[in-house]
Design an enzyme around this catalytic site. Sequence first.
Site, PDB file in Angstrom:
ATOM      1  N   ALA A 192       0.870  -1.176   0.000  1.00  0.00           N
ATOM      2  CA  ALA A 192       0.000   0.000   0.000  1.00  0.00           C
ATOM      3  C   ALA A 192       0.901   1.218   0.000  1.00  0.00           C
ATOM      4  CB  ALA A 192      -0.924   0.017   1.213  1.00  0.00           C
ATOM      5  N   GLU A 193       0.537   2.231  -0.793  1.00  0.00           N
ATOM      6  CA  GLU A 193       1.452   3.352  -0.979  1.00  0.00           C
ATOM      7  C   GLU A 193       1.655   4.209   0.262  1.00  0.00           C
ATOM      8  OE1 GLU A 193      -2.335   4.522  -3.371  1.00  0.00           O
ATOM      9  OE2 GLU A 193      -1.282   2.700  -2.769  1.00  0.00           O
TER      10      GLU A 193
END
Length: 221
Positions: free
Chosen positions: A45-46
Amino acid sequence: MDAKELIARRVALEVKPNTLVNLGIGLPSLVANFLPKDVHVFFQAENGVIGLGSRPEEGMEDPDLTDAGGSFVTAVPGAASIDSAMSFGLIRGGHLDMTVLGGLQVDARGYLANWMVPGKMVPGMGGAMDLVAGARRVVVAMIHSAKGEPKLVTECSLPLTAMRRVDLVVTDLAVIAPTDAGLELRERAPGVDVDTILAATGAPLIIPGGSAETVPEMRLA
């Protein structure tokens, strides 16, 4: 199963073992729930998590462990937390094997619009532009139509996310692959015929072999 589960199950089959995969917020995050047990993958997940697991059971949420959209997640053994600079360095450096993103529109060229609707408040594009430009493979997971309007269109009326063709689109009706020649219908959802898909699509679809009988039913396991 409902439409979102059907899409997530089909997209999960696109995830290859021993890869680094980004899951977008919303529908794409469900993919982790349907990954085959023998497929070892690190989901990213960024916001800075590598090693996302499935969603936690109710009451087992950790307020310090969320995805980029703020939804609660779990972490698998070996997971790591990193800062945003490292996270986007992985994305922009071409180190992501695949990203799964939601979509507002995909056009006949395979271009994606998924980050804003003009006139509506949005928090920003998040990592969408970097992900489409930087991931080695881009899979769009979205409902085929919204409020009776097709989301696969001849040309996007919404702002494009990036000037890059996505690799695959999975909807509740079909699996469609953007190609040099146009959008190719690869699979149809269980119980859905080709005429229904054509009627719900706002862009021309290429039928392999030129016959509806050649389009196989969507694989879900």
